[in-house]
Motif scaffolding. Sequence first.
Motif, PDB file in Angstrom:
ATOM      1  N   LEU A  99       0.806  -1.220   0.000  1.00  0.00           N
ATOM      2  CA  LEU A  99       0.000   0.000   0.000  1.00  0.00           C
ATOM      3  C   LEU A  99       0.841   1.274   0.000  1.00  0.00           C
ATOM      4  N   VAL A 100       2.155   1.120   0.002  1.00  0.00           N
ATOM      5  CA  VAL A 100       3.050   2.282   0.034  1.00  0.00           C
ATOM      6  C   VAL A 100       2.913   3.061  -1.269  1.00  0.00           C
ATOM      7  N   VAL A 101       2.744   4.361  -1.135  1.00  0.00           N
ATOM      8  CA  VAL A 101       2.626   5.216  -2.318  1.00  0.00           C
ATOM      9  C   VAL A 101       3.168   6.601  -1.976  1.00  0.00           C
ATOM     10  N   SER A 102       3.764   7.226  -2.963  1.00  0.00           N
ATOM     11  CA  SER A 102       4.188   8.623  -2.835  1.00  0.00           C
ATOM     12  C   SER A 102       3.861   9.338  -4.127  1.00  0.00           C
ATOM     13  N   VAL A 103       3.384  10.551  -3.987  1.00  0.00           N
ATOM     14  CA  VAL A 103       3.093  11.400  -5.135  1.00  0.00           C
ATOM     15  C   VAL A 103       4.040  12.592  -5.066  1.00  0.00           C
ATOM     16  N   VAL A 104       4.768  12.810  -6.139  1.00  0.00           N
ATOM     17  CA  VAL A 104       5.708  13.927  -6.215  1.00  0.00           C
ATOM     18  C   VAL A 104       5.157  14.921  -7.223  1.00  0.00           C
ATOM     19  N   ARG A 105       4.995  16.169  -6.789  1.00  0.00           N
ATOM     20  CA  ARG A 105       4.448  17.206  -7.668  1.00  0.00           C
ATOM     21  C   ARG A 105       5.389  18.404  -7.697  1.00  0.00           C
ATOM     22  N   LEU A 106       5.496  19.003  -8.871  1.00  0.00           N
ATOM     23  CA  LEU A 106       6.196  20.273  -9.022  1.00  0.00           C
ATOM     24  C   LEU A 106       5.125  21.326  -9.248  1.00  0.00           C
ATOM     25  N   LYS A 107       5.057  22.299  -8.345  1.00  0.00           N
ATOM     26  CA  LYS A 107       4.074  23.375  -8.455  1.00  0.00           C
ATOM     27  C   LYS A 107       4.826  24.695  -8.372  1.00  0.00           C
ATOM     28  N   GLY A 108       5.070  25.288  -9.553  1.00  0.00           N
ATOM     29  CA  GLY A 108       5.856  26.515  -9.582  1.00  0.00           C
ATOM     30  C   GLY A 108       7.212  26.254  -8.952  1.00  0.00           C
ATOM     31  N   PRO A 109       7.618  27.061  -7.966  1.00  0.00           N
ATOM     32  CA  PRO A 109       8.920  26.869  -7.331  1.00  0.00           C
ATOM     33  C   PRO A 109       8.903  25.812  -6.216  1.00  0.00           C
ATOM     34  N   TRP A 110       7.789  25.151  -6.021  1.00  0.00           N
ATOM     35  CA  TRP A 110       7.642  24.191  -4.929  1.00  0.00           C
ATOM     36  C   TRP A 110       7.766  22.750  -5.410  1.00  0.00           C
ATOM     37  N   LEU A 111       8.355  21.914  -4.566  1.00  0.00           N
ATOM     38  CA  LEU A 111       8.365  20.459  -4.712  1.00  0.00           C
ATOM     39  C   LEU A 111       7.482  19.946  -3.580  1.00  0.00           C
ATOM     40  N   GLU A 112       6.447  19.174  -3.929  1.00  0.00           N
ATOM     41  CA  GLU A 112       5.547  18.630  -2.918  1.00  0.00           C
ATOM     42  C   GLU A 112       5.578  17.111  -2.980  1.00  0.00           C
ATOM     43  N   ILE A 113       5.657  16.489  -1.815  1.00  0.00           N
ATOM     44  CA  ILE A 113       5.620  15.033  -1.720  1.00  0.00           C
ATOM     45  C   ILE A 113       4.562  14.669  -0.687  1.00  0.00           C
ATOM     46  N   ASP A 114       3.656  13.780  -1.076  1.00  0.00           N
ATOM     47  CA  ASP A 114       2.635  13.260  -0.166  1.00  0.00           C
ATOM     48  C   ASP A 114       2.550  11.765  -0.370  1.00  0.00           C
ATOM     49  N   GLY A 115       2.250  11.039   0.702  1.00  0.00           N
ATOM     50  CA  GLY A 115       2.126   9.599   0.536  1.00  0.00           C
ATOM     51  C   GLY A 115       1.714   8.875   1.785  1.00  0.00           C
ATOM     52  N   VAL A 116       1.798   7.532   1.693  1.00  0.00           N
ATOM     53  CA  VAL A 116       1.435   6.634   2.782  1.00  0.00           C
ATOM     54  C   VAL A 116       2.556   5.607   2.938  1.00  0.00           C
ATOM     55  N   LEU A 117       3.000   5.398   4.181  1.00  0.00           N
ATOM     56  CA  LEU A 117       4.047   4.427   4.478  1.00  0.00           C
ATOM     57  C   LEU A 117       3.446   3.029   4.669  1.00  0.00           C
ATOM     58  N   ALA A 118       4.288   2.022   4.792  1.00  0.00           N
ATOM     59  CA  ALA A 118       3.839   0.632   4.914  1.00  0.00           C
ATOM     60  C   ALA A 118       2.916   0.411   6.104  1.00  0.00           C
ATOM     61  N   ASP A 119       3.122   1.170   7.186  1.00  0.00           N
ATOM     62  CA  ASP A 119       2.279   0.993   8.371  1.00  0.00           C
ATOM     63  C   ASP A 119       1.010   1.843   8.325  1.00  0.00           C
ATOM     64  N   GLY A 120       0.773   2.516   7.182  1.00  0.00           N
ATOM     65  CA  GLY A 120      -0.431   3.335   7.019  1.00  0.00           C
ATOM     66  C   GLY A 120      -0.248   4.795   7.408  1.00  0.00           C
ATOM     67  N   THR A 121       0.904   5.147   7.956  1.00  0.00           N
ATOM     68  CA  THR A 121       1.168   6.534   8.345  1.00  0.00           C
ATOM     69  C   THR A 121       1.269   7.413   7.100  1.00  0.00           C
ATOM     70  N   LYS A 122       0.575   8.551   7.138  1.00  0.00           N
ATOM     71  CA  LYS A 122       0.681   9.503   6.029  1.00  0.00           C
ATOM     72  C   LYS A 122       1.927  10.362   6.230  1.00  0.00           C
ATOM     73  N   HIS A 123       2.554  10.727   5.118  1.00  0.00           N
ATOM     74  CA  HIS A 123       3.736  11.588   5.193  1.00  0.00           C
ATOM     75  C   HIS A 123       3.636  12.638   4.096  1.00  0.00           C
ATOM     76  N   GLY A 124       4.416  13.689   4.237  1.00  0.00           N
ATOM     77  CA  GLY A 124       4.441  14.712   3.205  1.00  0.00           C
ATOM     78  C   GLY A 124       5.379  15.842   3.558  1.00  0.00           C
ATOM     79  N   CYS A 125       5.751  16.577   2.540  1.00  0.00           N
ATOM     80  CA  CYS A 125       6.569  17.761   2.739  1.00  0.00           C
ATOM     81  C   CYS A 125       6.381  18.697   1.546  1.00  0.00           C
ATOM     82  N   LYS A 126       6.748  19.933   1.770  1.00  0.00           N
ATOM     83  CA  LYS A 126       6.671  20.965   0.728  1.00  0.00           C
ATOM     84  C   LYS A 126       7.977  21.738   0.820  1.00  0.00           C
ATOM     85  N   ILE A 127       8.771  21.718  -0.272  1.00  0.00           N
ATOM     86  CA  ILE A 127      10.104  22.323  -0.264  1.00  0.00           C
ATOM     87  C   ILE A 127      10.214  23.338  -1.401  1.00  0.00           C
ATOM     88  N   HIS A 128      10.622  24.535  -1.087  1.00  0.00           N
ATOM     89  CA  HIS A 128      10.795  25.603  -2.076  1.00  0.00           C
ATOM     90  C   HIS A 128      12.202  25.489  -2.680  1.00  0.00           C
TER      91      HIS A 128
END
Length: 133
Positions: A99-128
Amino acid sequence: RRRGGDDLILYGTPGFPGNATVVYYNPFQDGNPQLLSPQVEAYLDKNRITRLLTGHQPHGQSPTVVRHPRTHILAVTCDTSYSNPAADKVFNEANNRGLVVSVVRLKGPWLEIDGVLADGTKHGCKIHVDPQK
C-alpha cells in the motif's frame, strides 16, 4: 536475427560498452544519498535547472531529497518500488510495494511530496527551490 533498435536498447541497459547508459544512475553510496558530481551540478546550475527527479533506483518508503549546498539544486530519487517486500502477493507475485505510495508534484517553485508508508502513516513535505523560503 537482430531487431531494429538493438543498439538503442543496449544504450538503455547496464553493460553497454563502457557501461554508458541513459537510464541507470545510482545516487547512493552504501545506501546513503550523495551529492551530484561537481560537473553535473555545475551543468544543471548553468542551465538554470533547480530540481532533478530520478527513478529506477529503489530506496525506502518515500522519495529521497538532497539539497545541494552550493547551488541549492534539489535532487530527488523517486523510486519506492521495493518499499514493502512483505506485501501481499496473492494478486501479484512481484508486489514489493503493498500500500506504500508517494506522489511527487512540481508546483511553480515548490516540490511537494505526499504519501502513505507501509504501516499506514501519512507523510508529506513541501520544499521551495529557494532554501530561505
